[in-house]
Design a protein around this motif. Structure first.
Motif, PDB file in Angstrom:
ATOM      1  N   LEU A  22       0.429  -1.014  -0.371  1.00  0.00           N
ATOM      2  CA  LEU A  22       0.191  -0.228   0.345  1.00  0.00           C
ATOM      3  C   LEU A  22       0.778   1.204   0.104  1.00  0.00           C
ATOM      4  CD1 LEU A  22      -2.777   1.383  -0.035  1.00  0.00           C
ATOM      5  CD2 LEU A  22      -2.566   1.397   2.697  1.00  0.00           C
ATOM      6  N   GLU A  23       1.969   1.238   1.025  1.00  0.00           N
ATOM      7  CA  GLU A  23       2.895   2.865   1.023  1.00  0.00           C
ATOM      8  C   GLU A  23       3.304   2.751  -0.312  1.00  0.00           C
ATOM      9  OE1 GLU A  23       7.023   4.052   3.523  1.00  0.00           O
ATOM     10  OE2 GLU A  23       5.874   2.329   3.890  1.00  0.00           O
ATOM     11  N   ALA A  24       4.166   1.261  -1.601  1.00  0.00           N
ATOM     12  CA  ALA A  24       4.448   1.511  -2.507  1.00  0.00           C
ATOM     13  C   ALA A  24       3.843   2.474  -3.316  1.00  0.00           C
ATOM     14  CB  ALA A  24       4.880   0.128  -2.843  1.00  0.00           C
ATOM     15  N   ARG A  25       2.691   1.546  -2.920  1.00  0.00           N
ATOM     16  CA  ARG A  25       1.115   2.092  -4.329  1.00  0.00           C
ATOM     17  C   ARG A  25       1.455   3.695  -4.895  1.00  0.00           C
ATOM     18  NH1 ARG A  25      -1.663  -3.332  -3.993  1.00  0.00           N
ATOM     19  NH2 ARG A  25      -2.423  -2.048  -2.124  1.00  0.00           N
ATOM     20  N   VAL A  26       1.109   4.394  -2.904  1.00  0.00           N
ATOM     21  CA  VAL A  26       0.823   5.695  -2.903  1.00  0.00           C
ATOM     22  C   VAL A  26       1.535   6.668  -3.686  1.00  0.00           C
ATOM     23  CG1 VAL A  26      -0.410   6.965  -1.018  1.00  0.00           C
ATOM     24  CG2 VAL A  26      -0.981   4.904  -1.071  1.00  0.00           C
ATOM     25  N   ALA A  27       3.014   5.926  -2.572  1.00  0.00           N
ATOM     26  CA  ALA A  27       4.315   6.817  -3.233  1.00  0.00           C
ATOM     27  C   ALA A  27       3.847   7.327  -4.057  1.00  0.00           C
ATOM     28  CB  ALA A  27       4.914   6.003  -3.018  1.00  0.00           C
ATOM     29  N   LEU A  28       4.110   5.792  -5.269  1.00  0.00           N
ATOM     30  CA  LEU A  28       4.437   5.763  -6.608  1.00  0.00           C
ATOM     31  C   LEU A  28       3.182   6.607  -7.292  1.00  0.00           C
ATOM     32  CD1 LEU A  28       4.627   1.572  -7.876  1.00  0.00           C
ATOM     33  CD2 LEU A  28       6.561   4.698  -8.382  1.00  0.00           C
ATOM     34  N   THR A  29       1.500   6.993  -6.792  1.00  0.00           N
ATOM     35  CA  THR A  29       0.491   7.761  -7.124  1.00  0.00           C
ATOM     36  C   THR A  29       1.328   9.050  -7.373  1.00  0.00           C
ATOM     37  OG1 THR A  29      -0.471   6.127  -6.790  1.00  0.00           O
ATOM     38  CG2 THR A  29      -1.887   8.383  -7.279  1.00  0.00           C
ATOM     39  N   ILE A  30       1.668   9.379  -6.113  1.00  0.00           N
ATOM     40  CA  ILE A  30       2.584  10.275  -5.927  1.00  0.00           C
ATOM     41  C   ILE A  30       3.284  11.191  -6.717  1.00  0.00           C
ATOM     42  CG2 ILE A  30       3.188  12.438  -3.879  1.00  0.00           C
ATOM     43  CD1 ILE A  30       0.909  11.217  -2.078  1.00  0.00           C
ATOM     44  N   THR A  31       4.186  10.357  -7.078  1.00  0.00           N
ATOM     45  CA  THR A  31       5.079  10.269  -7.788  1.00  0.00           C
ATOM     46  C   THR A  31       4.962  10.601  -9.171  1.00  0.00           C
ATOM     47  OG1 THR A  31       6.957   9.023  -6.899  1.00  0.00           O
ATOM     48  CG2 THR A  31       7.295   9.746  -8.452  1.00  0.00           C
ATOM     49  N   ALA A  32       4.107   9.770  -9.371  1.00  0.00           N
ATOM     50  CA  ALA A  32       3.629  10.745 -10.843  1.00  0.00           C
ATOM     51  C   ALA A  32       2.962  11.177 -11.121  1.00  0.00           C
ATOM     52  CB  ALA A  32       2.578   9.017 -11.622  1.00  0.00           C
ATOM     53  N   ILE A  33       2.040  11.815 -10.260  1.00  0.00           N
ATOM     54  CA  ILE A  33       1.508  12.974 -10.467  1.00  0.00           C
ATOM     55  C   ILE A  33       2.330  14.258  -9.911  1.00  0.00           C
ATOM     56  CG2 ILE A  33       0.089  14.537  -8.953  1.00  0.00           C
ATOM     57  CD1 ILE A  33      -1.718  12.557  -8.143  1.00  0.00           C
ATOM     58  N   ALA A  34       3.832  14.148  -9.382  1.00  0.00           N
ATOM     59  CA  ALA A  34       4.376  15.624  -9.189  1.00  0.00           C
ATOM     60  C   ALA A  34       5.289  15.497 -10.107  1.00  0.00           C
ATOM     61  CB  ALA A  34       5.087  15.054  -7.850  1.00  0.00           C
ATOM     62  N   THR A  35       5.405  13.935 -11.288  1.00  0.00           N
ATOM     63  CA  THR A  35       6.503  13.945 -12.234  1.00  0.00           C
ATOM     64  C   THR A  35       5.837  15.001 -13.655  1.00  0.00           C
ATOM     65  OG1 THR A  35       7.476  11.718 -11.881  1.00  0.00           O
ATOM     66  CG2 THR A  35       7.120  12.485 -14.347  1.00  0.00           C
ATOM     67  N   ALA A  36       4.647  14.902 -13.798  1.00  0.00           N
ATOM     68  CA  ALA A  36       3.282  14.999 -14.824  1.00  0.00           C
ATOM     69  C   ALA A  36       3.372  16.479 -14.315  1.00  0.00           C
ATOM     70  CB  ALA A  36       1.715  13.672 -15.078  1.00  0.00           C
ATOM     71  N   TRP A  37       3.025  16.961 -12.892  1.00  0.00           N
ATOM     72  CA  TRP A  37       2.485  18.220 -13.700  1.00  0.00           C
ATOM     73  C   TRP A  37       3.966  18.997 -13.792  1.00  0.00           C
ATOM     74  CZ3 TRP A  37       1.427  23.144 -12.949  1.00  0.00           C
ATOM     75  CH2 TRP A  37       1.872  24.362 -12.083  1.00  0.00           C
ATOM     76  N   PHE A  38       5.301  18.476 -13.186  1.00  0.00           N
ATOM     77  CA  PHE A  38       6.778  19.497 -13.280  1.00  0.00           C
ATOM     78  C   PHE A  38       6.843  19.483 -14.672  1.00  0.00           C
ATOM     79  CE2 PHE A  38      11.114  20.018 -12.566  1.00  0.00           C
ATOM     80  CZ  PHE A  38      11.200  21.422 -12.201  1.00  0.00           C
ATOM     81  N   ALA A  39       6.294  18.122 -15.655  1.00  0.00           N
ATOM     82  CA  ALA A  39       7.264  17.767 -17.181  1.00  0.00           C
ATOM     83  C   ALA A  39       5.537  18.796 -17.892  1.00  0.00           C
ATOM     84  CB  ALA A  39       6.378  16.384 -17.370  1.00  0.00           C
ATOM     85  N   LEU A  40       4.589  18.772 -17.378  1.00  0.00           N
ATOM     86  CA  LEU A  40       4.122  19.830 -17.592  1.00  0.00           C
ATOM     87  C   LEU A  40       4.247  21.592 -17.509  1.00  0.00           C
ATOM     88  CD1 LEU A  40       0.175  18.373 -16.908  1.00  0.00           C
ATOM     89  CD2 LEU A  40       1.162  18.902 -19.838  1.00  0.00           C
ATOM     90  N   PRO A 141       9.586   3.733   0.037  1.00  0.00           N
ATOM     91  CA  PRO A 141       8.461   4.513  -0.892  1.00  0.00           C
ATOM     92  C   PRO A 141       8.056   5.801  -0.329  1.00  0.00           C
ATOM     93  CG  PRO A 141       7.972   2.406  -0.712  1.00  0.00           C
ATOM     94  CD  PRO A 141       8.869   2.448   1.001  1.00  0.00           C
ATOM     95  N   ALA A 142       7.449   5.941   0.589  1.00  0.00           N
ATOM     96  CA  ALA A 142       6.791   7.176   1.480  1.00  0.00           C
ATOM     97  C   ALA A 142       8.346   8.747   0.983  1.00  0.00           C
ATOM     98  CB  ALA A 142       6.177   7.396   2.864  1.00  0.00           C
ATOM     99  N   ALA A 143       8.828   8.115   1.225  1.00  0.00           N
ATOM    100  CA  ALA A 143       9.948   9.031   1.621  1.00  0.00           C
ATOM    101  C   ALA A 143      10.663   9.784   0.197  1.00  0.00           C
ATOM    102  CB  ALA A 143      11.446   8.674   2.189  1.00  0.00           C
ATOM    103  N   GLY A 144      10.946   8.775  -0.574  1.00  0.00           N
ATOM    104  CA  GLY A 144      10.685   8.650  -2.210  1.00  0.00           C
ATOM    105  C   GLY A 144       9.725   9.886  -2.891  1.00  0.00           C
ATOM    106  N   ALA A 145       8.524   9.700  -2.486  1.00  0.00           N
ATOM    107  CA  ALA A 145       7.183  10.419  -2.742  1.00  0.00           C
ATOM    108  C   ALA A 145       7.532  11.909  -2.208  1.00  0.00           C
ATOM    109  CB  ALA A 145       6.027   9.876  -2.489  1.00  0.00           C
ATOM    110  N   ALA A 146       8.193  11.941  -1.025  1.00  0.00           N
ATOM    111  CA  ALA A 146       8.360  13.611  -0.332  1.00  0.00           C
ATOM    112  C   ALA A 146       9.068  13.818  -1.120  1.00  0.00           C
ATOM    113  CB  ALA A 146       9.139  13.852   1.232  1.00  0.00           C
ATOM    114  N   ALA A 147      10.298  13.818  -0.849  1.00  0.00           N
ATOM    115  CA  ALA A 147      11.145  13.974  -2.392  1.00  0.00           C
ATOM    116  C   ALA A 147      11.176  14.520  -3.549  1.00  0.00           C
ATOM    117  CB  ALA A 147      12.989  13.028  -2.312  1.00  0.00           C
TER     118      ALA A 147
END
Length: 809
Positions: A22-40, A141-147
């Protein structure tokens, strides 16, 4: 006495800290959103023209790349030349990696504006996933999403995500190198050794701060592996770690030797040392005073929330490194040291370039990962202590209820069945770590959710900063100096370029305020900036002037001696200029004797797709013949002028039609037009004692908002008087944590027709592009004496010298 090393989180089969699904999935979701936003955000306006400001350096990189391909040279040359440039022209202040990269893109895709931004956009899009990978590998994973999330909300990282200069590639490549280092220490696999060496090598070829980071990592690695006892940070794979250390040190030394040889061959070693001596000037001044002078820039770039969190994180990372003795907690501190050296040592550069502390963005992201990991660990410990107290209470209550005979005590409802109890491990045996699916996810997710709250406050200031940066070319308030985007000037140059013969050189008056973006916009021609006006013969190619920044007497001299093509306030003169020629340059012919021939800009708002891909901060512009402007310019410079045949349609045309009627003695027509114009204005009614009157204003809010001030002249102004518009932020934005900009800023450009040439009763319009600062901004207009002369005073102004013309929240 030997100190035991605190146990770190157990690793999974991939050598990563174990975590729940669950932590890994949530972290990946937040990272994907952050990456998409920053790329845009990075790709916004990616296909649009490059304009003035710090962003113009991307055009400079494009010029260098084109020269490399055109002349088959490895060294960077900032300007176009008619023959192969010698090594003495090479730019040797920075490594050449970013220039080689852009040249490779241009070789594949051709010469386009997008090529000047594409490498930075791609590397920016890759940076949040790299930060997630580091946080995930070091902590969880949560720390990776935070970064990842921490990096994409900072105003400075958003504002310069598309700047193809130095910081973006250095951060992306060195983060790749750090991730390879972390995975190497966790798995001892060769592939990660190669990844680390490659990332650090590419970073060192991008700019010098990568050497600071790499050197710090090498020093820490030598101390960690070879000087300290193994019990401090734990054992390493001795052979693989030594291979990494030697290879990285060798690459660093080889890169330094390469550039020393290249710069020595070009005779530029002394120039390099002199440039960094100049960049570091001002170091005698106390640091506290320097930082106080940059306070607004610092808060605007990071926000007080991020600054406070970054200071706290530095203490936390240092405490973790000392107390927990986990080597990877040194990585945020190494990046902090790199950013600090860049920002503090080279003070002159930081005083001029607001993006100088960009490297703190990478530190803040890594620090955010450490804070979330620390918070998650504290939450886990608190939860474990609470469970332990609860279990002890259950046991005590069960013992109190035990019967005096041998009857078994009643089992509490919450107490697990006896078969489910975990036996205490035998001496020397390790307790079994639960399967990933059984690990509790809520402490890490709770820590991540807590961290996202201050990040939301940072993003509240990051969003307007992104637009503010694009509107000003990354200059922001420019310490109060006048800012022009060069949007109209660039449109003029792109229109003019195909109408010049192939190979025709271009000279520019100093008032053009030439930038790399202007040179790039002319399509690869040899351009000579800051040239004095021609005296007798017209130039061989074209001579370009921005009349707003040229003395009236010099304008009059040019108008007397040369045929002029005027596009708005921009004049082009020369034997090669033919505005009637087809786009095919071969159709260009010598101009006919015609005096001033004027064209004007037709502006319209961009559609949604054009707003995102081309320009969200400038209107779309077309250039068309303008008989009204032709009459106005010819009349003011003493040339024969025929009134336009058609009826005026726009407010600007009605203004000139009013002047035509006044010049023709048609008072009734002039009065009717004046009434029609006044009805369309927000009235001001401000009169000055020289007879000048500010009638009113119009305000168009759009991609580039525009305030237009209409003036009725009392006659020619004194020799040093000009219409001036300035602004100040009087209140910071709602819910913003960043201080209000305290600086008065000049925002009004000089008028295209000098006030010294105005005619009594004529109407003039002053267009003022509005690039609003965060907060409530108030704009004032006045007649200002540029030298030491007396400025006209407001009549019935109560002692005030300026009048409020606009207030924006």
């Amino acid at each position: 006495m030997r100190l035991p090393r605190p146990a770190s989180r157990p690793l999974d089969l991939n050598g990563l800290p174990a975590a729940s699904r669950l932590e890994a999935r949530v972290a990946l979701t937040i990272t994907a959103i952050a990456t998409a936003w920053f790329a845009l955000a990075a790709a916004w306006e990616m296909f649009g023209p490059i304009l003035a400001g710090h962003y113009a350096s991307s055009a400079g990189v494009g010029i260098i790349a084109e020269n490399m391909l055109r002349w088959k040279i490895a060294g960077p040359v900032w300007e176009y030349t008619a023959s192969q440039p010698p090594p003495e022209m090479y730019y040797c202040h920075h490594p050449w990696g970013i220039f080689w990269t852009t040249a490779a893109f241009m070789e594949v895709f051709g010469r386009h504006d997008v090529i000047c931004r594409l490498p930075a956009v791609l590397l920016s899009a890759a940076t949040p996933p790299l930060l997630h990978a580091i946080g995930r590998s070091v902590y969880r994973p949560a720390a990776g999403a935070a970064a990842a999330a921490s990096f994409v909300v900072l105003p400075i990282t958003l504002s310069f995500a598309n700047l193809n200069a130095l910081e973006v590639p250095v951060m992306a490549w060195t983060l790749l190198g750090l991730w390879g280092y972390v995975r190497l220490t966790q798995t001892s696999r060769r592939r990660y050794l190669a990844v680390s060496a490659l990332g650090l090598a590419l970073g060192m070829n991008a700019d010098w701060p990568a050497f600071v980071l790499t050197g710090g990592l090498l020093v820490f690695g030598a101390i960690r592996a070879y000087l300290l006892p193994k019990r401090v940070f734990g054992p390493v794979h001795a052979r693989r770690y030594a291979q990494w250390w030697v290879l990285t040190a060798f690459i660093a030394a080889l890169t330094v030797a390469l550039y020393v040889a290249l710069f020595h061959h070009a005779g530029k070693l002394g120039d390099l040392l002199a440039s960094y001596g100049f960049r570091s000037s001002g170091n005698a001044e106390p640091l506290s005073k320097v930082l106080a002078s940059r306070r607004y820039w610092i808060e605007l770039s990071f926000t007080p929330v991020a600054i406070a969190a970054g200071k706290l994180a530095a203490l936390v990372c240092a405490a973790r490194l000392v107390l927990l003795r986990r080597e990877h907690d040194a990585l945020p501190l190494l990046y902090l040291a790199t950013a600090t050296v860049q920002y503090v040592v080279f003070r002159q550069g930081a005083d001029i370039h607001i993006f100088w502390p960009h490297y703190f963005g990478a530190y803040f992201a890594l620090a955010g990962a450490a804070l979330v990991e620390t918070a998650a660990a504290l939450i886990e410990r608190a939860a474990a202590a609470r469970r332990a107290r609860g279990n002890a209470a259950l046991i005590e209550r069960a013992a109190a209820r035990r019967a005096p005979d041998d009857a078994a005590p009643p089992a509490p409802a919450a107490w697990p069945a006896p078969g489910a109890l975990t036996a205490w491990p035998a001496p020397g045996a390790l307790p079994a770590w639960p399967a990933p699916g059984a690990l509790p996810a809520w402490p890490a997710l709770a820590a991540l959710a807590l961290w996202l709250v201050p990040l939301a406050a940072v993003l509240r200031d990051g969003l307007p900063a992104l637009r503010y940066a694009r509107e000003t070319g990354g200059r922001f308030n420019e310490r109060g100096h006048l800012i022009d985007s060069d949007g109209a000037k660039t449109a003029f140059l792109r229109w003019l370029g195909p109408r010049l013969p192939a190979g025709a050189p271009v000279e520019m008056h100093e008032g053009m305020k030439a930038t790399w973006a202007q040179v790039w916009a002319l399509g690869g021609r040899v351009v000579t900036p800051a040239r004095p006006a021609p005296k007798q013969e017209p130039p061989r190619g074209a001579y370009l002037v921005d009349t707003r920044f040229m003395l009236d007497r010099d304008q009059a001299s040019l108008a007397r001696r040369f045929d002029i093509t005027a596009v708005g306030p921009f004049w082009a003169l020369g034997a090669a200029v033919d505005p009637q020629a087809a786009v095919d340059p071969r159709a260009a012919v010598d101009p006919r004797a015609r005096g001033i021939e004027a064209f004007s800009f037709r502006e319209r708002e961009p559609g949604l797709l054009a707003w995102y891909l081309v320009s969200g901060t400038e209107p779309e512009r077309e250039i068309a013949p303008d008989p009204f402007l032709t009459w106005e310019l010819r009349t003011h410079f003493g040339q024969p002028a025929e009134p336009p045949a058609g009826a005026p349609e726009t407010l600007e045309q009605k203004r000139i039609a009013h002047n035509i009627a006044l010049a023709a003695g048609d008072g009734a027509r002039a009065a009717a037009l004046l009434a029609e114009i006044s009805a369309a204005l927000a009235p001001l009614g401000a009169r000055f004692d020289d007879g000048t009157e500010l009638l009113g204003t119009t305000f168009h809010e759009g991609a580039r908002s525009l305030l237009t001030i209409f003036v009725r002249a009392g006659g020619p102004a004194a020799g040093d008087v000009a219409l001036s518009v300035r602004s100040r932020v009087v209140e910071r934005a709602t819910l913003s944590t960043t201080m209000a900009d305290p600086i008065y800023r000049d925002v009004g450009l000089p008028t295209a027709i000098s006030p010294q040439r105005w005619r009594a009763g004529f109407l003039y319009a002053e267009p003022v592009p509005i690039r609003k600062r965060p907060g409530t901004e108030v704009f004032w207009a006045s007649l200002r004496a540029r030298d030491r002369g007396r400025a006209p005073a407001l009549v019935d102004g109560g002692g005030a010298s300026e009048v409020e013309v606009l207030r924006l929240r």
